[in-house]
Design a protein around this motif. Structure first.
Motif, short mmCIF file in Angstrom:
data_model
loop_
_atom_site.label_atom_id
_atom_site.label_comp_id
_atom_site.label_asym_id
_atom_site.label_seq_id
_atom_site.Cartn_x
_atom_site.Cartn_y
_atom_site.Cartn_z
N THR A 158 0.76 -0.88 0.22
CA THR A 158 -0.28 0.05 0.19
C THR A 158 1.13 1.09 0.59
O THR A 158 2.08 1.14 0.60
CB THR A 158 -0.88 0.14 0.83
N HIS A 183 -9.85 1.35 -4.98
CA HIS A 183 -10.43 0.41 -4.42
C HIS A 183 -8.88 -0.89 -4.27
O HIS A 183 -8.69 -1.59 -5.29
CB HIS A 183 -11.52 -0.45 -5.35
N LYS A 184 -8.46 -1.07 -2.93
CA LYS A 184 -7.26 -1.94 -2.71
C LYS A 184 -7.49 -2.46 -1.14
O LYS A 184 -7.75 -1.83 -0.05
CB LYS A 184 -5.80 -1.16 -3.03
N ILE A 197 -5.01 -9.97 -3.88
CA ILE A 197 -5.70 -8.36 -3.67
C ILE A 197 -6.38 -8.14 -3.95
O ILE A 197 -6.98 -8.74 -5.26
CB ILE A 197 -4.42 -7.44 -4.03
N TRP A 198 -7.64 -7.41 -3.40
CA TRP A 198 -8.98 -7.04 -3.84
C TRP A 198 -8.85 -6.10 -4.66
O TRP A 198 -8.62 -4.82 -3.85
CB TRP A 198 -10.04 -7.53 -3.01
N SER A 199 -9.08 -5.94 -6.08
CA SER A 199 -9.70 -4.27 -6.51
C SER A 199 -10.52 -3.72 -6.88
O SER A 199 -10.63 -3.20 -7.87
CB SER A 199 -8.31 -4.09 -8.03
#
Length: 493
Positions: A158, A183-184, A197-199
Motif C-alpha cells: 500500500t 479500491h484496494k 489483492i481485492w481491487s
C-alpha cells in the motif's frame, strides 16, 4: 467505587480511591474477563480487582509529561494495558504480571477516532499487529504475546494504508488502502505473506462502470463466523467477499426507491407529541417510498456506507449510508435480498446487534425527540419497539451524555438494556410480562438485601463470591485517609 451484583443488587466490593488519584478520568473499563477494572486519569492508571481487595496495580506517567493519552484500554488479556500517546509518539504496552513495559514508536494512527484502526489482536494467539509509518512509508509489525517482542515486520503493498484487521478465526490479516488511491484490500497470511489483492467490484453494474474513477474503500467488517468480509466504498454499494475463496460473491445495492413486497418490510416512524411523553410508533408502508436524504444545509456532504454490522448468526447485515442517514437497511446475506428498511425522523447514530441473541438489533438516533430513547427490532416484531428511559429519570431527561447497550445475557433470559448518563443508571428488561423473572433480582431474595449465597452473575461480569463488601463502610472515610465513594445506586421496577 463499588462493584454490584446484578442478581441481588448488593455491593460485592468497595474500592477506596487514593486521595492523590483525582479526575478528570479518561478511562473506566472492564478487563476482557470482567474480573479487573481499569481507571485512568491524565498521569495515573490504576487497576483494581472486582473481588480481591488486595489486588492493586498502579502505572504513573504512562506517556510523556503534559501529554494527554488518546487511548487507554486493556490489551489482549486482563494483565495487559495499552496506552497511545498524543501526536503518534508511541504505543506503550504494560504487562502487569512482569511489571514491564515496551514502547513502539511512530504508530500511524493516534487520534481517538482512528487509533483502533492502527492495531489489532489476533484471536486465540493474541499476537499484536501494528501499523506504523516512518519516513513516509507504511510498515506492519507482528509482536508476540505476552512479551510483545518483534517477530516480523514488512512493508505492505500500500501507499497510504488506512487500517488493518485480523479475521475472527485468525487466518487472515487484511489491510486497506486510502480511498484516494482507489479500491484496494490486501489479504495476508498470519506469517505476513501476501495472498491476494481485492481491487474493486468483479462485475460492476452499468451505474458502477466508472467505479475506478471514484473514491475507494471506506469500511471493512468481518462476520462473526469469519466466513464473510463486507467492504464498502463511497458509493451506495456493498461488496461481500467469501473468505473460503477470497472471492467477491455478492454486491448489495442500496436503492433510491423502496417498493414493499412479501420479502421486504418497510417501517416508517411516526412521532406523537402531546402533554405527556413523546410517542414513537411505526407503520408498515403499503406503497413505494423513497428514503429521506441528508439535509441540503448539512455542513458536509458525505457518501458511502458508514456503518456495517453483522448479527450473531452472520446471516443478517445492518447498514447505514451517508446519503440517507436516518434509514437502517437490513440485508439477508444467505438469500441475497433486502429484508427490512427502517425509516426514522432523526439521524441514526449507532447500530448494535445483541451479542448472544440472533437477529435482534438495538438502534439509537440523534435529535431532540430521541432523548434517552432507543429502539429494538427483530424480524418477527411489528416494526421497531421504542424503549424510553426518560420516564425513569428525574426531570424526564438525560443529564449530560447518555449511553445505552445490551446486557451480555444468554438467549434464555429476557432481553435487557443498560442505560447511563452522568448521574443515572437504569436496567431495563424487555420481558413480555411482569411474571417473567428479572435477571437482576435474585429469585431467593427478590427484595435484595442480605440473603442466601447467590449463583453466577448473569452479566458474566463477576463470579459468585462468599466475601461480601461491607456496604456501611462504603459511605465512610477509610482509616488511611483514602476517599470512599458513597453507594447511590437505586432500583425501580
Amino acid at each position: 467505587m463499588a462493584d454490584r451484583c446484578v442478581q441481588s443488587w448488593e455491593p460485592i466490593h468497595a474500592v477506596r480511591l487514593p486521595q492523590d488519584f483525582i479526575g478528570p478520568f479518561l478511562s473506566f473499563q472492564w478487563s476482557p474477563s470482567s474480573r479487573l477494572l481499569l481507571v485512568a486519569s491524565f498521569d495515573q492508571l490504576r487497576v483494581f480487582s472486582a473481588l480481591d481487595g488486595n489486588y492493586h496495580a498502579t502505572i504513573r506517567n504512562p506517556v510523556a509529561p503534559h501529554l494527554k493519552p488518546t487511548y487507554i484500554d486493556f490489551g489482549a488479556s486482563d494483565t495487559e494495558i495499552c496506552v497511545m500517546a498524543s501526536f503518534g509518539l508511541k504505543l506503550a504496552v504494560f504487562d502487569l504480571n512482569s511489571s514491564k513495559a515496551i514502547e513502539i514508536g511512530s504508530p500511524k494512527f493516534s487520534s481517538s477516532t482512528a487509533v483502533r484502526r492502527g492495531f489489532s489482536f489476533r484471536p486465540q494467539s493474541n499476537h499484536l499487529a501494528l501499523l506504523t509509518r516512518t519516513a513516509g512509508k507504511d510498515m506492519i509489525s507482528i509482536h508476540a504475546f505476552p512479551s510483545r517482542e518483534l517477530q516480523r515486520s514488512w512493508a505492505p503493498d500500500t501507499i497510504d494504508a488506512q487500517g488493518l484487521l485480523w479475521s475472527p478465526d485468525g487466518r487472515w490479516l487484511v489491510v486497506w488502502e486510502s480511498p484516494a488511491l482507489g479500491h484496494k484490500v490486501v489479504f495476508y497470511t498470519p506469517d505476513g505473506n501476501l495472498f491476494k489483492i481485492w481491487s474493486g467490484p468483479v462485475n460492476p453494474t452499468h451505474e458502477e462502470k466508472d467505479f475506478a474513477l471514484g473514491a475507494g474503500v471506506k469500511t471493512v467488517q468481518f462476520s462473526p463466523d469469519a466466513r464473510l468480509l463486507a467492504i464498502s466504498d463511497h458509493s451506495r454499494s456493498l461488496s461481500i467477499v467469501d473468505m473460503a475463496s477470497t472471492m467477491e460473491v455478492l454486491r448489495l445495492q442500496h436503492p433510491n426507491n423502496l417498493v414493499p413486497k412479501g420479502t421486504l418490510q418497510i417501517w416508517q416512524e411516526r412521532i406523537g407529541i402531546s402533554h405527556g411523553p413523546i410517542m414513537h410508533t411505526f407503520i408498515r408502508a403499503s406503497q413505494a417510498i423513497s428514503p429521506p436524504p441528508r439535509p441540503q444545509e448539512a455542513a458536509e456532504q458525505l457518501s458511502g456506507c458508514a456503518t456495517i454490522a453483522f448479527d450473531l448468526s452472520s446471516n443478517l447485515i445492518a447498514t447505514r449510508i451517508e446519503e440517507f442517514p436516518s434509514t437502517v437497511w437490513i440485508w439477508d446475506v444467505q438469500a441475497a435480498v433486502l429484508r427490512a428498511v427502517l425509516l426514522f425522523h432523526g439521524s441514526v447514530s449507532t447500530l448494535s446487534w445483541h451479542p448472544h441473541v440472533r437477529e435482534t438489533l438495538l438502534i439509537r438516533c440523534e435529535g431532540d425527540h430521541y432523548n434517552s430513547v432507543v429502539f429494538v427490532w427483530d424480524p418477527l416484531s411489528e416494526g421497531p419497539q421504542s424503549v424510553d428511559f426518560s420516564q425513569q429519570l428525574s426531570g424526564f431527561k438525560a443529564v449530560g451524555k447518555w449511553h445505552a447497550s445490551w446486557l451480555g445475557l444468554d438467549a434464555s433470559t429476557p432481553l435487557s438494556i443498560f442505560y447511563s448518563d452522568t448521574q443515572n443508571y437504569v436496567l431495563a428488561s424487555l420481558a413480555d410480562s411482569d411474571r417473567e423473572s428479572l435477571p437482576w433480582i435474585n429469585p431467593r431474595n427478590p427484595q435484595g438485601g442480605n440473603g442466601p449465597s447467590r449463583a453466577e452473575s448473569p452479566l458474566e461480569l463477576v463470579p459468585a463470591t462468599e466475601d461480601e463488601a461491607d456496604e456501611e463502610d462504603a459511605s465512610q472515610t477509610g482509616d488511611d485517609g483514602d476517599i470512599v465513594m458513597k453507594d447511590t445506586y437505586g432500583y425501580k421496577r
